[in-house]
Enzyme design. Structure first.
Site, PDB file in Angstrom:
ATOM      1  N   PRO A 129      63.131  14.546  14.110  1.00 41.46           N
ATOM      2  CA  PRO A 129      62.582  15.825  13.659  1.00 41.46           C
ATOM      3  C   PRO A 129      61.060  15.767  13.471  1.00 41.46           C
ATOM      4  O   PRO A 129      60.366  16.719  13.791  1.00 41.46           O
ATOM      5  CB  PRO A 129      63.306  16.068  12.336  1.00 41.46           C
ATOM      6  CG  PRO A 129      64.618  15.368  12.514  1.00 41.46           C
ATOM      7  CD  PRO A 129      64.341  14.172  13.369  1.00 41.46           C
ATOM      8  N   GLY A 132      57.747  13.514  17.669  1.00 40.00           N
ATOM      9  CA  GLY A 132      57.923  14.024  19.033  1.00 40.00           C
ATOM     10  C   GLY A 132      57.007  13.260  19.957  1.00 40.00           C
ATOM     11  O   GLY A 132      57.252  12.086  20.255  1.00 40.00           O
ATOM     12  N   SER A 133      55.905  13.905  20.365  1.00 39.58           N
ATOM     13  CA  SER A 133      54.931  13.218  21.222  1.00 39.58           C
ATOM     14  C   SER A 133      54.393  11.978  20.516  1.00 39.58           C
ATOM     15  O   SER A 133      54.118  10.955  21.141  1.00 39.58           O
ATOM     16  CB  SER A 133      53.765  14.150  21.546  1.00 39.58           C
ATOM     17  OG  SER A 133      54.232  15.296  22.193  1.00 39.58           O
ATOM     18  N   THR A 159      69.697  13.480  24.845  1.00 37.32           N
ATOM     19  CA  THR A 159      70.516  13.872  26.004  1.00 37.32           C
ATOM     20  C   THR A 159      71.730  12.945  26.052  1.00 37.32           C
ATOM     21  O   THR A 159      71.589  11.729  25.939  1.00 37.32           O
ATOM     22  CB  THR A 159      69.695  13.739  27.293  1.00 37.32           C
ATOM     23  OG1 THR A 159      68.528  14.553  27.163  1.00 37.32           O
ATOM     24  CG2 THR A 159      70.486  14.178  28.509  1.00 37.32           C
ATOM     25  N   GLU A 247      61.144   4.697  33.236  1.00 37.19           N
ATOM     26  CA  GLU A 247      61.807   5.902  32.716  1.00 37.19           C
ATOM     27  C   GLU A 247      61.154   7.175  33.241  1.00 37.19           C
ATOM     28  O   GLU A 247      61.823   8.123  33.635  1.00 37.19           O
ATOM     29  CB  GLU A 247      61.779   5.888  31.179  1.00 37.19           C
ATOM     30  CG  GLU A 247      62.762   4.895  30.610  1.00 37.19           C
ATOM     31  CD  GLU A 247      62.427   4.430  29.204  1.00 37.19           C
ATOM     32  OE1 GLU A 247      61.605   5.079  28.539  1.00 37.19           O
ATOM     33  OE2 GLU A 247      62.980   3.399  28.787  1.00 37.19           O
ATOM     34  N   LEU A 343      63.514  34.986  47.333  1.00 32.98           N
ATOM     35  CA  LEU A 343      64.907  35.456  47.375  1.00 32.98           C
ATOM     36  C   LEU A 343      65.044  36.873  46.813  1.00 32.98           C
ATOM     37  O   LEU A 343      66.074  37.533  47.007  1.00 32.98           O
ATOM     38  CB  LEU A 343      65.805  34.504  46.569  1.00 32.98           C
ATOM     39  CG  LEU A 343      65.890  33.066  47.104  1.00 32.98           C
ATOM     40  CD1 LEU A 343      66.503  32.143  46.066  1.00 32.98           C
ATOM     41  CD2 LEU A 343      66.708  33.019  48.400  1.00 32.98           C
ATOM     42  N   GLY A 344      64.024  37.329  46.085  1.00 33.30           N
ATOM     43  CA  GLY A 344      64.099  38.653  45.480  1.00 33.30           C
ATOM     44  C   GLY A 344      65.136  38.669  44.365  1.00 33.30           C
ATOM     45  O   GLY A 344      65.372  37.634  43.715  1.00 33.30           O
ATOM     46  N   GLY A 345      65.769  39.806  44.164  1.00 30.47           N
ATOM     47  CA  GLY A 345      66.730  39.969  43.067  1.00 30.47           C
ATOM     48  C   GLY A 345      67.831  38.925  43.084  1.00 30.47           C
ATOM     49  O   GLY A 345      68.257  38.437  42.026  1.00 30.47           O
ATOM     50  N   GLU A 372      51.266  17.319  29.032  1.00 30.37           N
ATOM     51  CA  GLU A 372      49.946  17.155  28.401  1.00 30.37           C
ATOM     52  C   GLU A 372      49.759  15.683  28.035  1.00 30.37           C
ATOM     53  O   GLU A 372      48.674  15.125  28.197  1.00 30.37           O
ATOM     54  CB  GLU A 372      49.834  18.011  27.119  1.00 30.37           C
ATOM     55  CG  GLU A 372      49.716  19.504  27.351  1.00 30.37           C
ATOM     56  CD  GLU A 372      51.054  20.170  27.663  1.00 30.37           C
ATOM     57  OE1 GLU A 372      52.107  19.506  27.536  1.00 30.37           O
ATOM     58  OE2 GLU A 372      51.055  21.345  28.050  1.00 30.37           O
TER      59      GLU A 372
HETATM   60  C1  LIG Z   1      66.352  19.015  26.926  1.00 30.78           C
HETATM   61  C2  LIG Z   1      65.668  17.898  26.238  1.00 30.78           C
HETATM   62  C3  LIG Z   1      66.130  16.606  26.417  1.00 30.78           C
HETATM   63  C4  LIG Z   1      65.543  15.546  25.731  1.00 30.78           C
HETATM   64  N1  LIG Z   1      66.095  14.288  25.825  1.00 30.78           N
HETATM   65  C5  LIG Z   1      65.627  13.309  25.010  1.00 30.78           C
HETATM   66  C6  LIG Z   1      66.298  12.047  24.941  1.00 30.78           C
HETATM   67  O1  LIG Z   1      67.298  11.816  25.610  1.00 30.78           O
HETATM   68  N2  LIG Z   1      65.821  11.117  24.085  1.00 30.78           N
HETATM   69  C7  LIG Z   1      64.713  11.330  23.306  1.00 30.78           C
HETATM   70  O2  LIG Z   1      64.333  10.444  22.565  1.00 30.78           O
HETATM   71  N3  LIG Z   1      64.057  12.517  23.349  1.00 30.78           N
HETATM   72  C8  LIG Z   1      64.487  13.503  24.176  1.00 30.78           C
HETATM   73  N4  LIG Z   1      63.851  14.725  24.211  1.00 30.78           N
HETATM   74  C9  LIG Z   1      62.685  14.928  23.385  1.00 30.78           C
HETATM   75  C10 LIG Z   1      61.406  15.035  24.181  1.00 30.78           C
HETATM   76  O3  LIG Z   1      61.037  13.782  24.684  1.00 30.78           O
HETATM   77  C11 LIG Z   1      60.364  15.660  23.261  1.00 30.78           C
HETATM   78  O4  LIG Z   1      60.746  17.013  23.097  1.00 30.78           O
HETATM   79  C12 LIG Z   1      58.973  15.557  23.798  1.00 30.78           C
HETATM   80  O5  LIG Z   1      58.523  14.220  23.791  1.00 30.78           O
HETATM   81  C13 LIG Z   1      57.984  16.417  23.038  1.00 30.78           C
HETATM   82  O6  LIG Z   1      58.115  16.268  21.669  1.00 30.78           O
HETATM   83  P1  LIG Z   1      58.273  17.577  20.749  1.00 30.78           P
HETATM   84  O7  LIG Z   1      59.336  18.420  21.334  1.00 30.78           O
HETATM   85  O8  LIG Z   1      58.460  17.112  19.361  1.00 30.78           O
HETATM   86  O9  LIG Z   1      56.914  18.352  20.918  1.00 30.78           O
HETATM   87  P2  LIG Z   1      55.551  18.063  20.140  1.00 30.78           P
HETATM   88  O10 LIG Z   1      55.209  16.634  20.204  1.00 30.78           O
HETATM   89  O11 LIG Z   1      55.605  18.700  18.809  1.00 30.78           O
HETATM   90  O12 LIG Z   1      54.531  18.835  21.072  1.00 30.78           O
HETATM   91  C14 LIG Z   1      54.273  20.232  20.950  1.00 30.78           C
HETATM   92  C15 LIG Z   1      53.108  20.575  21.861  1.00 30.78           C
HETATM   93  O13 LIG Z   1      51.929  19.855  21.452  1.00 30.78           O
HETATM   94  C16 LIG Z   1      51.416  19.131  22.554  1.00 30.78           C
HETATM   95  N5  LIG Z   1      50.844  17.860  22.099  1.00 30.78           N
HETATM   96  C17 LIG Z   1      51.367  16.994  21.215  1.00 30.78           C
HETATM   97  N6  LIG Z   1      50.562  15.949  21.071  1.00 30.78           N
HETATM   98  C18 LIG Z   1      49.520  16.134  21.897  1.00 30.78           C
HETATM   99  C19 LIG Z   1      48.327  15.400  22.206  1.00 30.78           C
HETATM  100  N7  LIG Z   1      48.059  14.239  21.610  1.00 30.78           N
HETATM  101  N8  LIG Z   1      47.473  15.898  23.133  1.00 30.78           N
HETATM  102  C20 LIG Z   1      47.725  17.076  23.747  1.00 30.78           C
HETATM  103  N9  LIG Z   1      48.823  17.830  23.485  1.00 30.78           N
HETATM  104  C21 LIG Z   1      49.706  17.361  22.576  1.00 30.78           C
HETATM  105  C22 LIG Z   1      52.599  18.887  23.479  1.00 30.78           C
HETATM  106  O14 LIG Z   1      52.178  18.630  24.806  1.00 30.78           O
HETATM  107  C23 LIG Z   1      53.355  20.181  23.326  1.00 30.78           C
HETATM  108  O15 LIG Z   1      52.803  21.149  24.176  1.00 30.78           O
HETATM  109  C24 LIG Z   1      64.418  15.797  24.912  1.00 30.78           C
HETATM  110  C25 LIG Z   1      63.925  17.092  24.755  1.00 30.78           C
HETATM  111  C26 LIG Z   1      64.539  18.142  25.407  1.00 30.78           C
HETATM  112  C27 LIG Z   1      64.001  19.519  25.182  1.00 30.78           C
END
Ligand SMILES: Cc1cc2nc3c(=O)[nH]c(=O)nc-3n(C[C@H](O)[C@H](O)[C@H](O)COP(=O)(O)OP(=O)(O)OC[C@H]3O[C@@H](n4cnc5c(N)ncnc54)[C@H](O)[C@@H]3O)c2cc1C
Length: 509
Positions: A129, A132-133, A159, A247, A343-345, A372
């Site tokens: 939660p 993320g990035s 996933t 990966e 393909l249109g509609g 990004e």
């Molecule tokens: C369908 C799906 C499958 C997934 N499968 C897996 C999985 O199997 N295992 C797993 O561990 N994770 C998984 N993920 C998670 C995925 O890797 C993360 O969603 C992703 O890394 C982005 O993190 P976040 O969603 O928290 O976005 P955030 O990190 O909150 O990013 C939000 C926005 O801020 C931007 N941002 C953040 N930091 C920076 C930076 N330093 N510079 C520029 N821009 C930045 C991002 O590019 C994005 O546009 C999955 C996600 C989805 C939606």
């Protein structure tokens, strides 16, 4: 697009043909699981029976040992079966590279044959939660208790959540601030489904990946043996990074196979759709669009296998893997949008696959590191590469009376290291690069002398208001330029003037 690349081994060429056939034979069944929104278990089992999950696993552990190239071939083809491709990909990514590189012999014996056989699916669990990035900011904790580890926390967006048996996770094993700064606070673990306290929290309703579960998992005092730790305690970040290139490549390649099906669909469709008394493939805009799609499909495919070859040759193609991930997913979105337009509609209905590709491509642009983040990696690593950072000096060429890229020595070389001469060097640079600063090393290259001597002179010139010094956080001069006073003191005005031949003297002032 049925081409094999000339550098593929005979085994890789053979698997390409074989998996293509498998995909052709199972298209319709994959569609049925999509329409019924059912996880394609029977199809996944068929893939497992074929041994495809072992594409990247060495033969001694029951795999096909086809390397990154072979894994890419299988992922790209299975991607044409949508859910199956994503399940295959994530299962391979759930620890394969990490166990191969960091696992003990016993761990390899325990897990690699299972990955190869596909008897168990795997999930990769980095995201949380609040992480993320910024993947190092994990809150899930692992605390040593006797010979075991006790896990607490949550992972999300996983996933294959629920349907997987193996969960390759990263947890925090220290709160030490200094360790954190060096990314030494994370450790990798394998957690099996069925461990007490390990549960599925939520399945996300998503834009795409229609019949692939993606969800939250919860660790509530989950006890696992130390045997399940992959790599040294605190080495989790390196374990994570070690697998990332593979990966990203495989996660991207899964999109590239289905471009072939889009092109095929477009030719079939536009040769049969008549508007204004012509088949739509006769419209230049449609031809243009299909040509663009073919170009993107070929470029992304070539780039993926280039990156795979680098991996198979033992290189660490950080920049290439990020580019492969970025272009495959961006192209997938652009191709899908263009295909829908052509393909249109009909393209907007679920009866044709273009809309599904668009939805999955959008996911592709966010998973496995957003695009990004890929650009950040491409920039940062390239900025350090000697290949892109070779010295490049413009020098004034008197013959043509213009600045040209030159390897010649500066005309100031060998002059005494005085304030006056250093100011001349810096002011002369205004004539050559009017908007740029010089690095202290540029100045040194031009006139010679030691760094400390030059630094002393810079500071004197600055004190006299003749140059401006741009300093780094530690106060060290990193860039210098002349002030207007400095320019005037160094040379007469005419020195800096420049007019093209056609410019009238009467218009000069
Ligand atoms: C369908 C799906 C499958 C997934 N499968 C897996 C999985 O199997 N295992 C797993 O561990 N994770 C998984 N993920 C998670 C995925 O890797 C993360 O969603 C992703 O890394 C982005 O993190 P976040 O969603 O928290 O976005 P955030 O990190 O909150 O990013 C939000 C926005 O801020 C931007 N941002 C953040 N930091 C920076 C930076 N330093 N510079 C520029 N821009 C930045 C991002 O590019 C994005 O546009 C999955 C996600 C989805 C939606």
């Amino acid at each position: 697009m049925s081409e094999e690349f000339f550098w593929w081994t005979d085994e890789q060429k053979a698997i390409y043909k074989e998996v293509r056939q498998f995909v052709e034979d199972n298209f319709e069944e994959a569609e049925e699981y999509f329409w019924n929104t059912k996880f394609p278990w029977p199809l996944v089992k068929k893939v497992a029976e074929k041994g495809y999950f072992g594409a990247g696993v060495p033969k001694e552990f029951g795999g096909l040992e086809l390397g990154a190239t072979g894994s890419c071939i299988v992922a790209a083809q299975l991607g044409r079966l949508y859910a199956v491709g994503h399940v295959f990909t994530v299962s391979m990514l759930a620890g394969l590279e990490q166990i191969l590189r960091f696992g003990t012999d016993e761990q390899k014996q325990a897990w690699l044959p299972k990955i190869a056989s596909g008897e168990e699916l795997g999930a990769l669990c980095i995201t949380e939660p609040f992480a993320g990035s910024d993947a190092s900011n994990v809150f899930t904790s692992a605390i040593k208790d006797g010979d075991d580890w006790v896990l607490n926390g949550k992972k999300r967006f996983i996933t294959g959540a629920g349907v997987s048996d193996r969960y390759f996770i990263y947890a925090k094993t220290s709160d030490d601030k200094d360790l954190r700064k060096q990314y030494g606070h994370i450790t990798a673990f394998m957690v099996e489904k069925g461990r007490p306290g390990f549960s599925l929290e939520k399945i996300n309703p998503l834009i795409g990946f229609d019949n692939v579960p993606n969800g939250y998992i919860d660790f509530d005092h989950v006890r696992i043996p130390d045997f399940n730790r992959i790599g040294a305690v605190g080495n989790g970040w390196n374990v994570m990074m070690a697998g990332l290139n593979f990966e990203r490549l495989i996660g991207a390649a899964v999109f590239s196979g289905l471009f072939e099906d889009v092109i095929n669909l477009l030719f079939n469709f536009t040769k049969r759709r008549v508007q204004f008394n012509r088949t739509t493939n006769q419209f230049p805009g449609v031809q243009d669009g299909i040509a663009e799609i073919i170009t993107k499909a070929k470029v992304s495919r070539l780039y993926s296998y280039h990156c795979a070859k680098l991996l198979d040759d033992g290189k660490e193609p950080m920049v290439e893997a990020s580019i492969a991930k970025m272009i495959n997913t961006e192209y997938a979105r652009e191709i899908a949008l263009k295909a829908i337009q052509i393909l249109g509609g009909d393209g907007l209905t679920k009866f044709l696959p273009a809309e599904r590709i668009l939805r999955e491509a959008k996911i592709g642009e966010i998973v496995a590191g957003t695009n990004e983040v890929q650009k950040m990696i491409i920039y940062r690593f390239s900025a350090m590469l000697p290949f892109y950072n070779k010295p490049m000096r413009l020098r004034w060429n008197e013959n043509v009376n213009a600045p040209v890229i030159s390897k010649k020595e500066s005309k100031f070389k060998g002059l005494d290291l005085t304030e006056e001469n250093v100011l001349k060097v810096i002011s002369h640079d205004y004539k050559v690069n009017p908007g740029l600063y010089m690095t202290p090393d540029d100045v040194r290259e031009d006139i010679g002398g030691s760094r400390s001597e030059l630094r002393r002179i810079f500071e004197q010139l600055e004190e006299h208001g003749l140059i401006v010094i741009h300093r780094d956080r530690s106060g060290k001069p990193v860039l210098v330029k002349a002030t207007y006073d400095g320019l005037q003191k160094a040379f007469p005005k005419e020195y800096y003037q420049w007019f093209p031949d056609w410019y009238e003297d009467s218009d000069k002032f």
